[in-house]
Enzyme design. Structure first.
Site, PDB file in Angstrom:
ATOM      1  CB  THR A  46       8.074   6.954 -24.133  1.00 25.21           C
ATOM      2  OG1 THR A  46       7.015   6.930 -23.157  1.00 25.21           O
ATOM      3  CG2 THR A  46       7.978   5.728 -25.031  1.00 25.21           C
ATOM      4  CB  THR A 141      -9.447   4.554 -23.400  1.00 27.08           C
ATOM      5  OG1 THR A 141     -10.156   5.756 -23.123  1.00 27.08           O
ATOM      6  CG2 THR A 141      -9.198   4.519 -24.911  1.00 27.08           C
ATOM      7  CG  ASP A 142     -14.020   6.501 -21.173  1.00 27.77           C
ATOM      8  OD1 ASP A 142     -12.970   6.958 -21.663  1.00 27.77           O
ATOM      9  OD2 ASP A 142     -14.608   7.060 -20.209  1.00 27.77           O
ATOM     10  CD  GLU A 143     -10.073   9.635 -24.127  1.00 28.70           C
ATOM     11  OE1 GLU A 143      -9.755  10.259 -25.145  1.00 28.70           O
ATOM     12  OE2 GLU A 143      -9.534   9.825 -23.017  1.00 28.70           O
ATOM     13  CE1 TYR A 167      -4.740   6.769 -25.740  1.00 31.36           C
ATOM     14  CE2 TYR A 167      -6.820   7.851 -25.211  1.00 31.36           C
ATOM     15  CZ  TYR A 167      -5.857   6.903 -24.933  1.00 31.36           C
ATOM     16  OH  TYR A 167      -6.006   6.066 -23.840  1.00 31.36           O
ATOM     17  CE  LYS A 171      -5.605   2.068 -25.648  1.00 31.74           C
ATOM     18  NZ  LYS A 171      -4.446   1.309 -25.071  1.00 31.74           N
ATOM     19  CG  ASN A 197      -7.393   5.030 -14.641  1.00 32.05           C
ATOM     20  OD1 ASN A 197      -6.778   4.036 -14.305  1.00 32.05           O
ATOM     21  ND2 ASN A 197      -8.545   4.928 -15.285  1.00 32.05           N
ATOM     22  NE  ARG A 231     -12.669  13.823 -21.063  1.00 28.29           N
ATOM     23  CZ  ARG A 231     -13.361  14.509 -21.981  1.00 28.29           C
ATOM     24  NH1 ARG A 231     -14.670  14.671 -21.859  1.00 28.29           N
ATOM     25  NH2 ARG A 231     -12.741  15.027 -23.038  1.00 28.29           N
ATOM     26  CG  HIS A 300     -12.485  19.157 -25.574  1.00 27.93           C
ATOM     27  ND1 HIS A 300     -12.179  20.207 -24.747  1.00 27.93           N
ATOM     28  CD2 HIS A 300     -12.405  18.048 -24.807  1.00 27.93           C
ATOM     29  CE1 HIS A 300     -11.926  19.752 -23.535  1.00 27.93           C
ATOM     30  NE2 HIS A 300     -12.067  18.443 -23.554  1.00 27.93           N
TER      31      HIS A 300
END
Ligand code: NAD
Ligand code: TYD
Length: 358
Positions: A46, A141-143, A167, A171, A197, A231, A300
């Site tokens: 992609t 992810t931690d999200e 997103y 996940k 990261n 973050r 956010h």
């Protein structure tokens, strides 16, 4: 519990999304550390995938690149069977929160359906005709945990899932599906939930490489909202070291948080990069003149922070890079690889930026 394993010795691994940022760093790390293990990358290339990220790997006889989609379950099944793959490390995803806000469909398709397609192929080849030695590692992810108040303790593996962006929700969904394939069918699965990261080969739509590239070009540095969002930053190969430990020694059906215990506000990171760029390019100093506060990202998340004590105590994990060394190395990589980032920033990325941000 069914299908429990503790030690796993990979012989041939399939890396999905291996032409992207973390996946390509993983491939380089793995080939250097385990010269006797075969590694096959499956990547749809992609906008975020770039075969040039794998140029040195392509020279290694243990490496193979397959241009294909994780949604193609037949292709994945044939690869698992034909190449005698015993380990999947699943990085392939749509990964940028801002893009998920403007166009969530691709995120649900790739991250949820794509993960399920891989799981189906893995079950068919590794379980259905009699169980073979295997491990499916899902990179998350931690999200998925949502956002934290300023003084709240960092996310542990027990933290409730409360994803906020499309997103993060995609996940989170994929994590649940992976877990269900362990509990229902006995697939040996592990999951890692890692913090932000940074490092070489990161597409310059993410904060750190975007700021470095814009400093080099004297362009504005967009800070969303008040810039006080926090973050937890980890050098990319410290993430990969954690994944390596989990694949080999992690317990099936376990989730491990990976993080650097390294919380920064966005504005402080941008100021730090500006100061380091001043040292490199005194004529352009002060680079912080380029800081530009812009409209905040929708929904956010205010703060992410990872409690990595489980992987540290159970698997002996410890990040090797300090932020001081990691960020200097990263800036140097973008200075040395201008052709790379100029090329990936051209074309579709510029088009997307112009369409969505005028
Ligand atoms: P990236 O966007 O740089 O790379 C994604 C790769 O997946 C690209 O090479 C792309 O071509 C490939 N891909 C996308 N859709 C595909 C499909 N349908 N079939 C095959 N390949 C496909 O992403 P990244 O930053 O390297 O992240 C990798 C993984 O790590 C993702 O799962 C992400 O959720 C997770 N993660 C990222 C971070 C981070 O800070 N970047 C932190 C924690 C977890
Ligand atoms: P990003 O690198 O997109 O990662 P994530 O959204 O997965 O955390 O963004 C990191 C932080 O930086 C996030 O709080 C959003 C912010 N940000 C900006 O302020 N300006 C930018 O141009 C970008 C890309 C991000």
């Amino acid at each position: 519990m069914i299908g429990k394993t503790v030690k796993h010795n990979p012989k041939t691994i399939l890396v999905t999304g291996g032409a992207g940022f973390i996946g390509s760093n993983f491939v380089h790390y793995w080939l250097e550390k385990y010269p006797n293990e075969r590694i096959i990358v499956l990547d749809a290339l992609t906008y975020a995938g770039n075969r040039a990220n794998l140029t040195t790997a392509e020279k290694n006889p243990q490496f193979k690149f397959i241009h294909g989609d994780i949604l193609d379950s037949d292709l994945v099944g044939k690869l698992l069977d034909g190449e005698q793959i015993d380990t999947i490390v699943h990085f392939a995803a749509e990964s940028h929160v801002d893009r998920s806000i403007h166009g969530p469909d691709a995120f649900l398709k790739t991250n949820i359906e794509g993960t399920h397609s891989l799981l189906k192929a893995a079950k068919k080849i590794w379980l259905d005709g009699g169980e073979k030695d295997h491990r499916f590692h899902h990179v998350s992810t931690d999200e998925v945990y949502g956002t934290l108040e300023p003084a709240a303790p960092a996310f542990t593996e027990q933290h409730q899932y409360k994803p906020n962006s499309p997103y993060a929700a995609s996940k989170a969904s994929s994590d649940h599906i992976v877990r269900s394939y362990h509990h229902t069918y006995g697939l040996n699965t592990t999951i890692s939930n890692c913090s932000n990261n940074y490092g070489p080969y990161q597409f310059p739509e993410k904060l750190i490489p975007l700021v470095i590239a814009n400093c080099i070009d004297g362009k504005l540095l967009p800070i969303y909202g008040d810039g006080k969002q926090i973050r937890d930053w980890l050098y990319v190969n410290d993430h990969n070291r954690g994944i390596d430990l989990i694949i080999r020694n992690g317990e099936s059906d376990n989730t491990y948080n990976i993080g650097g215990n390294n919380e920064w506000t966005n504005i402080d990171i941008v100021i730090l990069i500006c100061e380091l760029m001043d040292q490199h390019d005194p004529k352009g100093a002060p680079h912080n003149r380029l800081v530009s506060y812009v409209t905040d990202r929708l929904g956010h998340d205010r703060r992410y922070a990872i409690d990595a004590s489980k992987i540290m105590s159970e698997l002996g994990y410890k990040p090797e890079e300090t932020f001081e060394t990691g960020i200097r190395q990263t800036i140097q990589w973008y200075l040395d690889n201008e052709r790379w980032w100029r090329k990936v920033m051209d074309g579709s990325y510029r088009e997307w930026l112009n369409k969505n941000y005028n």
